[in-house]
Design an enzyme around this catalytic site. Structure first.
Site, PDB file in Angstrom:
ATOM      1  N   HIS A  17       0.842  -1.197   0.000  1.00  0.00           N
ATOM      2  CA  HIS A  17       0.000   0.000   0.000  1.00  0.00           C
ATOM      3  C   HIS A  17       0.876   1.245   0.000  1.00  0.00           C
ATOM      4  O   HIS A  17       2.107   1.153  -0.074  1.00  0.00           O
ATOM      5  CB  HIS A  17      -1.027  -0.027   1.136  1.00  0.00           C
ATOM      6  N   HIS A  20       4.064   1.322   2.239  1.00  0.00           N
ATOM      7  CA  HIS A  20       5.230   0.595   1.715  1.00  0.00           C
ATOM      8  C   HIS A  20       5.827   1.365   0.534  1.00  0.00           C
ATOM      9  O   HIS A  20       7.045   1.466   0.377  1.00  0.00           O
ATOM     10  CB  HIS A  20       4.839  -0.803   1.217  1.00  0.00           C
ATOM     11  N   CYS A 128       3.225  -7.364  16.562  1.00  0.00           N
ATOM     12  CA  CYS A 128       4.605  -6.842  16.594  1.00  0.00           C
ATOM     13  C   CYS A 128       5.611  -7.979  16.505  1.00  0.00           C
ATOM     14  O   CYS A 128       6.799  -7.738  16.307  1.00  0.00           O
ATOM     15  CB  CYS A 128       4.890  -6.084  17.887  1.00  0.00           C
ATOM     16  N   CYS A 142      -1.635  -3.132  22.982  1.00  0.00           N
ATOM     17  CA  CYS A 142      -0.536  -2.698  22.121  1.00  0.00           C
ATOM     18  C   CYS A 142      -1.039  -1.481  21.339  1.00  0.00           C
ATOM     19  O   CYS A 142      -2.081  -1.563  20.678  1.00  0.00           O
ATOM     20  CB  CYS A 142      -0.151  -3.811  21.144  1.00  0.00           C
ATOM     21  N   LYS A 294      -3.635   5.479  11.192  1.00  0.00           N
ATOM     22  CA  LYS A 294      -2.569   4.893  10.393  1.00  0.00           C
ATOM     23  C   LYS A 294      -3.172   3.981   9.315  1.00  0.00           C
ATOM     24  O   LYS A 294      -4.100   3.231   9.601  1.00  0.00           O
ATOM     25  CB  LYS A 294      -1.640   4.072  11.296  1.00  0.00           C
ATOM     26  N   LYS A 297      -3.905  -2.616   6.757  1.00  0.00           N
ATOM     27  CA  LYS A 297      -4.857  -3.580   6.218  1.00  0.00           C
ATOM     28  C   LYS A 297      -5.927  -3.887   7.250  1.00  0.00           C
ATOM     29  O   LYS A 297      -7.105  -3.973   6.937  1.00  0.00           O
ATOM     30  CB  LYS A 297      -4.109  -4.857   5.836  1.00  0.00           C
TER      31      LYS A 297
HETATM   32  N1  MSP Z   1       9.033  -7.093   8.311  1.00  0.00           N
HETATM   33  C1  MSP Z   1       9.158  -5.981   9.150  1.00  0.00           C
HETATM   34  C2  MSP Z   1      10.399  -5.187   8.818  1.00  0.00           C
HETATM   35  C3  MSP Z   1      11.675  -5.937   8.911  1.00  0.00           C
HETATM   36  S1  MSP Z   1      13.030  -4.970   8.393  1.00  0.00           S
HETATM   37  C4  MSP Z   1      14.375  -5.808   8.816  1.00  0.00           C
HETATM   38  C5  MSP Z   1       7.949  -5.085   8.984  1.00  0.00           C
HETATM   39  N2  MSP Z   1       7.251  -5.209   7.857  1.00  0.00           N
HETATM   40  S2  MSP Z   1       5.966  -4.311   7.463  1.00  0.00           S
HETATM   41  O1  MSP Z   1       5.427  -4.918   6.272  1.00  0.00           O
HETATM   42  O2  MSP Z   1       5.088  -4.179   8.559  1.00  0.00           O
HETATM   43  O3  MSP Z   1       6.561  -2.963   7.031  1.00  0.00           O
HETATM   44  C6  MSP Z   1       6.679  -1.891   7.913  1.00  0.00           C
HETATM   45  C7  MSP Z   1       7.184  -0.728   7.110  1.00  0.00           C
HETATM   46  O4  MSP Z   1       6.286  -0.441   6.025  1.00  0.00           O
HETATM   47  C8  MSP Z   1       7.259   0.591   7.868  1.00  0.00           C
HETATM   48  O5  MSP Z   1       8.415   0.717   8.659  1.00  0.00           O
HETATM   49  C9  MSP Z   1       7.223   1.557   6.716  1.00  0.00           C
HETATM   50  O6  MSP Z   1       8.436   1.531   6.048  1.00  0.00           O
HETATM   51  C10 MSP Z   1       6.165   0.944   5.823  1.00  0.00           C
HETATM   52  N3  MSP Z   1       4.813   1.331   6.233  1.00  0.00           N
HETATM   53  C11 MSP Z   1       3.777   0.491   6.476  1.00  0.00           C
HETATM   54  N4  MSP Z   1       2.679   1.251   6.791  1.00  0.00           N
HETATM   55  C12 MSP Z   1       2.986   2.558   6.746  1.00  0.00           C
HETATM   56  C13 MSP Z   1       2.250   3.751   6.889  1.00  0.00           C
HETATM   57  N5  MSP Z   1       0.965   3.786   7.161  1.00  0.00           N
HETATM   58  N6  MSP Z   1       2.903   4.912   6.714  1.00  0.00           N
HETATM   59  C14 MSP Z   1       4.226   4.951   6.386  1.00  0.00           C
HETATM   60  N7  MSP Z   1       4.947   3.842   6.230  1.00  0.00           N
HETATM   61  C15 MSP Z   1       4.386   2.637   6.470  1.00  0.00           C
HETATM   62  O7  MSP Z   1       7.715  -4.263   9.860  1.00  0.00           O
END
Ligand code: MSP
Length: 656
Positions: A17, A20, A128, A142, A294, A297
């Site tokens: 999304h 990412h 988490c 959380c 935020k 999904k």
């Molecule tokens: N798999 C772990 C990361 C491991 S890195 C060694 C993880 N994955 S995640 O799919 O949850 O991705 C989190 C990351 O996605 C956030 O740190 C950010 O880079 C991005 N984002 C996901 N949702 C977001 C928002 N709503 N806004 C901005 N960035 C976001 O955590």
């Protein structure tokens, strides 16, 4: 210096999304910027495919974990080209070389005595994938996942993280750029002011099998974070690959604040235990929210990058996210905001400037960049433009390096506005009427072409396709491919006689219809018809250069206002803070301090632009603009005279 740029590896339990997309666009833009600076860059992204969450998502989808991760990892991989994101390497934690590296590292740290076996009771948040401390909970839940963590007692392996606490505090204190922006560095230091617990790094296979087995105990798999963070090393071929030698010292991780703790605490201490130097910088950004929540999904408020690209085009999406979000702070997504940025900043300011300038070069210089007349002196306008472009380069580089992308773009847009004014003041269409002014006309056109070339180079990392189109239209396609930042600093880069192509239209306007209800439901107006304009078609404005339509004029809301208070703005020679009534009270910051004593303005009735987008000047919000006449004096300085209203007319009256 070699630079290694990484994004988080994304969990494959959700489709990509805007959140990412944002992190990955930022990493791509930064990589391209470093390349423009002449650096050797490696850019890596990837997917995180082990752990409880993924195993559950696979079961829910009725697939084996392997089938499931293959399918979702592919959707991430396929999203990046849609956003013009070009990673050098895309890693998956299920790759065989990664599994081996993780196991080798576990064995090494275990042999060293930094991993031990013990029993632990704690509050576990599945979202988490870690134990939370009581302090982290909000109302017993959380804060990120809004669920109560589960109390778990089990035997597990632990990493002696606490052993490295003092070292980490010292490292953060002696490397101010290690964690940026500063607010996150402070957050980490505040967390580290309490004793650090050791990190549980295993899960019993009785509870989870979808993970990397511990090499020293087959009854356990690795905790997902211990597995995931190591991706940054595996991607460089650690320990023996030559890329590790080349790039690790220049490692810069980009993440959002949700995963600050694993990156700022787990990861540096893990690296220390492995006897590897810590990464160079960690860049932490805020969340993209929708209506203050935020985007995620589970909440169901996600914005899909593909839909945005379909509606606005990839470069608008890239520009929008960088311009709209102050890196480090949260930002709210709205369809109206992207529509406004597209139509105003891109179609209007940049797009019109570009097509207008090329049309004039076509018309008044037979489609070739003219030679600058070096025999006559530069005018104050030319000098202002040259110094504004030099200032732009400095600010652009500083801000791009500091991840202040919105500020880097503001610096470019200041020059775009200046160029629009330069055209109006120098009125090439008037110069063209008199053959004796041909040299001046050519100089003005030359300055336009050169400045647009510099803007093209600065925009390259942010809007690669648009910049390429601009370069081709300016006859500089080859130079663009080999460009370096020094080219933005030098004048005289476009050889006289270069043939331009005036046909390029950069941003067709997007219609607002339907954009308000669904975030991305805007439609590209007359998408088919708007394609490449016919070569004999005049770009906007069709009215004649320098003229605006009545509708355009009507859009500017001019009103009579009374100045009721005025004071100097601290630390500024130029600015006065005015309180005005129009008839409601508002603050306007005006650049007239060198021309007026504040007291002399009180009681004056002036004309203001009442519907100007609010802006902050020296930290003071300014809501509008006071009109003033600008006279250019013989010594090159300017005199400003505020427009006043002589007749007896009520405050707030419209001026038309
Ligand atoms: N798999 C772990 C990361 C491991 S890195 C060694 C993880 N994955 S995640 O799919 O949850 O991705 C989190 C990351 O996605 C956030 O740190 C950010 O880079 C991005 N984002 C996901 N949702 C977001 C928002 N709503 N806004 C901005 N960035 C976001 O955590």
């Amino acid at each position: 210096m070699p630079t290694y740029v990484t994004t988080p590896i994304y969990y494959v339990n959700a489709m990509p999304h805007l959140g990412h997309a944002y992190t990955t666009i930022v990493a791509d833009v930064y990589s391209r910027f470093r390349r423009l600076c002449g650096d050797d860059v490696r850019f890596q992204t990837g997917t995180d495919e082990h752990g409880e969450k993924i195993a559950e998502a696979a079961a829910k989808a009725g697939e084996t974990p392997r089938e499931y991760v293959d399918r979702i990892a592919a959707t991430f991989r396929e999203t990046w080209p849609l956003l013009s994101i070009q990673p050098d390497y895309i890693i998956r934690t299920t790759d065989a070389d990664h599994v081996k590296t993780v196991q080798d590292i576990l064995q090494q740290v275990y042999d060293k005595g930094d991993i031990y076996f013990s029993e632990y009771s704690g509050l576990y948040c599945k979202g988490c994938e870690r134990f939370l401390t009581e302090k982290e909970l909000v109302d017993g839940k959380c804060p990120d996942h809004q669920v109560e963590p589960k109390a778990i007692t089990e035997q597990n392996y632990f990493f002696r993280m606490s052993k490295y606490q003092d070292w980490l505090i010292d490292h953060i204190n002696s490397n101010p750029e290690f964690i940026t922006p500063e607010r996150y560095r402070n957050e980490v230091l505040s967390f580290l002011s309490e004793p650090l617990e050791d990190l549980c790094i295993s899960r019993p296979t009785a509870r989870l099998t979808w993970g990397i087995p511990l090499p020293f105990d087959q009854n356990f798999v690795t905790y997902v974070w211990f597995d995931a963070l190591i991706n940054y090393l595996t991607g460089l071929g650690y320990p023996d690959g030559p890329d590790f030698e080349t790039y690790w010292a220049g490692a810069e991780h980009v993440i959002a604040k949700d995963i600050l703790k694993p990156h700022a605490i787990f990861w540096p201490t893990m690296l220390r235990a492995m006897e590897i130097e810590p990464y160079k910088r960690l860049h932490v950004h805020g969340y993209w929210n929708v209506d203050a929540t935020k985007m995620s999904k589970s909440i169901g408020n996600v914005v899909r990058p593909k839909e945005l690209v379909d509606a606005y085009g990839v470069d608008t999406v890239r520009y929008f996210v960088l311009r709209e979000m102050s890196f480090g702070l949260d930002s709210s997504f709205s369809g109206d905001a992207i529509l406004a940025r597209h139509n105003s900043d891109l179609a209007n300011d940049l797009g019109n400037l570009f097509s207008r300038s090329l049309t004039m070069i076509d018309k008044y210089a037979a489609g070739r960049v003219p030679e600058r007349d070096s025999a006559t002196l530069l005018t104050p306008d030319d000098r202002e433009l040259m110094s504004a472009v030099s200032a732009m380069v400095v600010q652009y580089c500083e801000n791009m390096d500091a991840f202040k992308f919105h500020k880097a773009l503001q610096a470019v847009w200041e020059v775009i506005s200046l160029l629009n004014r330069y055209i109006v003041t120098n009125a090439p269409w008037e110069l063209a009427k008199d053959d004796r002014l041909a040299d001046r006309l050519h100089t003005v056109l030359y300055f336009l072409a050169e400045s647009l070339w510099k803007i093209t180079l600065a925009l390259g990392p942010i809007m690669p396709a648009t910049a390429e189109k601009m370069a081709a239209a300016l006859g500089m396609r080859e130079q663009f491919a080999a460009a370096v930042i020094e080219d933005v600093q030098e004048w005289g880069e476009i050889p006289a006689g270069t043939v331009i192509d005036k046909g390029a239209q950069l941003f067709p306007r997007v219609d607002k219809k339907g954009a308000a209800s669904a975030p991305v439901a805007a439609k590209v107006q007359g998408k088919k018809a708007a394609k490449a304009p016919k070569s004999d078609q005049e770009p906007e404005p069709a009215l004649g250069e320098g003229l605006i339509s009545f509708d355009q004029f009507k859009a500017v809301e001019l009103r009579v206002a009374e100045i009721v208070a005025a004071e100097k703005v601290a630390k500024s020679d130029r600015l006065l803070k005015l309180t005005i009534k129009a008839p409601e009270e508002r603050t306007i910051v005006a650049g007239i301090a060198q021309h007026y004593n504040p007291e002399a303005l009180i009681g004056q009735r002036v004309i203001i632009v009442a519907n100007l987008k609010p802006a902050k000047l020296m930290g003071i919000p300014s809501q509008g603009m006071v009109l003033a006449a600008k006279e250019l004096l013989a010594d090159g300085t300017e005199k400003l005279v505020v427009t006043t209203v002589a007749g007896d007319v009520a405050v707030g009256s419209r001026v038309a």
